[in-house]
Design an enzyme around this catalytic site. Sequence first.
Site, mmCIF file in Angstrom:
data_model
loop_
_atom_site.group_PDB
_atom_site.id
_atom_site.type_symbol
_atom_site.label_atom_id
_atom_site.label_comp_id
_atom_site.label_asym_id
_atom_site.label_seq_id
_atom_site.Cartn_x
_atom_site.Cartn_y
_atom_site.Cartn_z
ATOM 1 N N GLY A 12 101.847 83.344 157.690
ATOM 2 C CA GLY A 12 101.612 83.040 159.099
ATOM 3 C C GLY A 12 102.688 82.105 159.628
ATOM 4 C CB CYS A 13 103.965 81.611 163.054
ATOM 5 S SG CYS A 13 102.412 81.596 163.974
ATOM 6 C CE1 TYR A 14 100.975 76.409 165.706
ATOM 7 C CE2 TYR A 14 99.399 78.206 165.546
ATOM 8 C CZ TYR A 14 100.072 77.277 166.312
ATOM 9 O OH TYR A 14 99.841 77.205 167.663
ATOM 10 N N PRO A 15 101.656 78.218 159.183
ATOM 11 C CG PRO A 15 99.985 79.438 158.068
ATOM 12 C CD PRO A 15 100.698 79.321 159.395
ATOM 13 C CB THR A 16 106.303 79.641 157.923
ATOM 14 O OG1 THR A 16 105.775 80.900 157.501
ATOM 15 C CG2 THR A 16 107.761 79.560 157.507
#
Lengths: 344, 344, 344, 344
Positions: free
Chosen positions: B147-151
């Site tokens: 996911g974008c936030y997790p990255t």
Amino acid sequence: MTKIGIIGATGYVGAELLRLLLSHPKVEIAALSSVSFEGQEISNVYKNFLNKTNLVCETAEDVIEKSDVIFTALPHGLSEDIAKKAIDSNKICIDMGADFRLSNEEEYELWYGKKFTQPEIHASSIYGLPELNRAKIKECSLIANPGCYPTTIELGLMPLLKNSLIKLDNIICDSKSGTTGAGRGLTLNTHFPEENETFAPYKVGAHRHTPEIEETLSVMAKEKVNVTFTPHLLPINRGILSTIYCSTKDTVNLEEIHKLYVAAYKDEPFVNVLPLGEIASIKNVRLTNDCHISLHLNHRKDQIIVVSTIDNMVKGAAGQAIQNMNIILGFEETDGLNLIAPAF
Amino acid sequence: MTKIGIIGATGYVGAELLRLLLSHPKVEIAALSSVSFEGQEISNVYKNFLNKTNLVCETAEDVIEKSDVIFTALPHGLSEDIAKKAIDSNKICIDMGADFRLSNEEEYELWYGKKFTQPEIHASSIYGLPELNRAKIKECSLIANPGCYPTTIELGLMPLLKNSLIKLDNIICDSKSGTTGAGRGLTLNTHFPEENETFAPYKVGAHRHTPEIEETLSVMAKEKVNVTFTPHLLPINRGILSTIYCSTKDTVNLEEIHKLYVAAYKDEPFVNVLPLGEIASIKNVRLTNDCHISLHLNHRKDQIIVVSTIDNMVKGAAGQAIQNMNIILGFEETDGLNLIAPAF
Amino acid sequence: MTKIGIIGATGYVGAELLRLLLSHPKVEIAALSSVSFEGQEISNVYKNFLNKTNLVCETAEDVIEKSDVIFTALPHGLSEDIAKKAIDSNKICIDMGADFRLSNEEEYELWYGKKFTQPEIHASSIYGLPELNRAKIKECSLIANPGCYPTTIELGLMPLLKNSLIKLDNIICDSKSGTTGAGRGLTLNTHFPEENETFAPYKVGAHRHTPEIEETLSVMAKEKVNVTFTPHLLPINRGILSTIYCSTKDTVNLEEIHKLYVAAYKDEPFVNVLPLGEIASIKNVRLTNDCHISLHLNHRKDQIIVVSTIDNMVKGAAGQAIQNMNIILGFEETDGLNLIAPAF
Amino acid sequence: MTKIGIIGATGYVGAELLRLLLSHPKVEIAALSSVSFEGQEISNVYKNFLNKTNLVCETAEDVIEKSDVIFTALPHGLSEDIAKKAIDSNKICIDMGADFRLSNEEEYELWYGKKFTQPEIHASSIYGLPELNRAKIKECSLIANPGCYPTTIELGLMPLLKNSLIKLDNIICDSKSGTTGAGRGLTLNTHFPEENETFAPYKVGAHRHTPEIEETLSVMAKEKVNVTFTPHLLPINRGILSTIYCSTKDTVNLEEIHKLYVAAYKDEPFVNVLPLGEIASIKNVRLTNDCHISLHLNHRKDQIIVVSTIDNMVKGAAGQAIQNMNIILGFEETDGLNLIAPAF
């Protein structure tokens, strides 16, 4: 009509104050001053005043002489001497800069690089957060109007601190501000193509609002409070939103804390505690003197998240200054501040 | 030229993937699919593809048949069956949705409201964060693209966690994302007049990226990690910036930690640890596969602030998926991803 | 690899040229110059170049010496002397400023307040609009790269003018540009809070691109053309869109005119005439070297409306300069310019 | 206090009207209606009304019954029947939609696809542009409040037309509007990532405001006027700016024309003719009922360029409606409309 003067009328805070005061039912603007634009009509500097006022920028001395209440909207370090003159002439002075916000001269010197120039009048000044100091403000003639970031954080945390519900060594304030907070001075950071479509923090761990926040929170807690405060710049004009993370001493009961907030602010004309489940948003306070606060749980059981938002130019500067004036002069606290945010 | 297929090509992630792959030197797009626009040219749906490609949207079955590598860009829950078919046909499948990101089915059910539909292929999937799992990705044919936030958060914290430098129960991730993260679906929150000139958090304490972040950070720490994660919506198109607050076990020596980060990422083509004193900003990673990380001290001695930023559509989605493909196919990891952010 | 030099690399046009050339397959950047930042790494001035290049700003002399092709990105009046030196050393010079755009010295003096300083080299310069002058550009070593506004208008009108279809005394060009066109210099007009959420024309009836537009349109029409040209500033970073109103000599047959446009541009790699019924939009050309043109009828029968749009920094500056270089050096005209607009 | 009702209160125009009327000194809101949100508090639909009003959405019938003045803010075609009922009950009706703007039923059918449903009340309606029709408005109880684009163009051209100074067959109106003009309905064009950072015209040659503009200009000119009108969508919330190109019958004497404009509007509370040399800009009229007009020359001697700007939601909709109400009720025309634009 009480006669008002604005010293530093051509900066963003001064211009916003003028805009709001021109609609105030009980005052008239007696004089404005500006070093850069002395002799010019204010409507020549800010075209939005075209046909709204014919006021011309004069000198600070002119303003002090002609006015009963003097607002100073100056870079830090320049208000003290003016405040002294105003006080000596039995006028009221409301300083929208940082000169009187810190009570501790050493702390002031540490963050602002200079000593107090008029140390004897500091003791008589009051920090102008009405929700904390209304009674004292009423009796005072020298107001230190709070900073914009501190206003969001202090109102956001007051009920928790006054009721000793959170740990004082683990408060994290992640704050985001529109670009008007940076003022009218030209910088690469606020050059449109550089600021548009981006986002970043600035002055991480080093913003001058930190000691102001800590001093006021410590007053509320009656104990020394340390905060982590990180300001960020948003590509919008107006508004500050602070997301505040607190460790609670006990397991959180969000409904009880919400009741506490509602009770704490129930008589406050400008602080709205949102119903549980709603989230505070800049757009609902823009161009008003309101502060919206929402309360949230994470799945951690000993943490509360407070979201607190204001218009940095109104409740964070000119509007709160007017609120302070209204209190001192015995007006309705909402006079000139009955503002509704545009929905779009 | 390796034959590529994109299933769900008319969502934002699919369209961004197509844009990037059209410039990749070693692949060709064999087929696209879209349920809503089947039979239409993609350039009719996204006018930026006018004269850039004549590809027509087909069915998912067509894509699987014609392609060696299949990218799925679908709402959660819809990739599993397609991945199964792809795997059964000995194809490579890179899922840009959430279907394979969580290894724990109960956790998945808790956050996504359904069980795994193809439980037997989950074990063979790898979480496609190359900086963590490069060796495993090389051998894998089913990738769960992060996911974008997790990255941002995982890359921002990996060196601290691998070296056991921070407490695992007090990590606060205050994240801000541009609006493309919300996709092409129309909502009042992303209606221009409602989102422009405002800012607010959303899904406080309840965003589905939370379990993904916690699972991956726990792998890095080899211990259970809990995070506080608050997403906010920025009035810009692209970019995520996370401001991450960590309590360190010992007094922070920022220079040593900086050295550790530089060493940890020195061979990584897409992670840049900024020099101390600089601050990561969305604009310098926009439209690239890069992650910029900056490290900061507060005056508290046992806290470190990490700022981590990516383009949510590239390193946060389509770019990272291509990076995973490059690794699996033995290409240069930067093929098709040698992108420089526009300065403005 | 051909050796390239950029003189004036730290302005917006220079920085954009560098960004694009770093991805060009057949050239290498030999040297950059900047008066303000001499001795500094370009990645220190523009952080987007971090880890993308180690180039350091040198002097103009260094650049001329080290390069085969010299691009000048300078304020008007400063390119002539450099171009002279470059020509004298048998180098190719592509000027992205205004110094060589007007052939008539009196007109130049009228609009720019100075005479030509190197009048003898003007005759050998060619106006670098490939769609008009490709054959001449091929043989030339001194290119006057067109202005951004003129490019939209000239490409928008060329087929009408070459075919003598419109009246030459009633052409109205209402043009709107993003803020990057104003460059990196700080002004109150491009201060974020002043430019955000507003829109206005500027230099009405007095913009320096007017004589350039009129000269080039007159070449196309083989007759003197006068235009009304009004530039406006858009609160976005990139893109120009011109809405052009023309009176036709006869009743308009829109389908025939559309066929004429399609035929005129069918071999042009960067000009797209949209299908009738579609409307050109900045977003579909952003970050590309493309020009999109759409044609429209009003209910008046003797008027045609042409909408023409480009990215002002690419086709309007750095991209077109590269296109000119590609033509001169015999490269593929699209080398380094195979760009697809991000859809969002 | 006069009792006011708003039918269609949850669209953008209705919500803006409510916001403005809540600060009007001589009226009270008796009732609101909304089909979509019947039974809900308006502050639940628009959070900016939180703690500002407790009004609940009722039915249109309730509103008509409880109010003396009824404002309709409805999609076209839905106001006629309501207006009929209001008139029959001796109430005043101010329609902010298009139902009564065109006097010619055939023209109406051509552009709106339907006939008048209450043809007998059309004759008694007045086009509510106070600067044109003040005397008639005073005596009227059914007002067709002007469209937003038409207001800029009609005020921009009135002095030229009334004095027969321009040719009537070559008027070009290039207009640009913020996104609130498109209303609250969700569309891909107003989806944030699609509209942000772009710009384009729409409905070229086919916008429904065209016949309204032509009818009103013809009234001013006492002769049939045709205009070319091109609307464009700006990536901002509020404001319309029209750049209007006119061919004059004689050589232009700009100073004389400026004097004429100043004289024509000298008693108008909301129309400001800027001093020669200044340029009208959206930001100086935002959130006000003002119209700013600036006049310009091109180098052509028989052309004048008029720039006219308003806030589309205020003078272009709700504010002008209040102005009409003030006139009818004999209030000060500026009551509730003493607004100063925020400078930033």
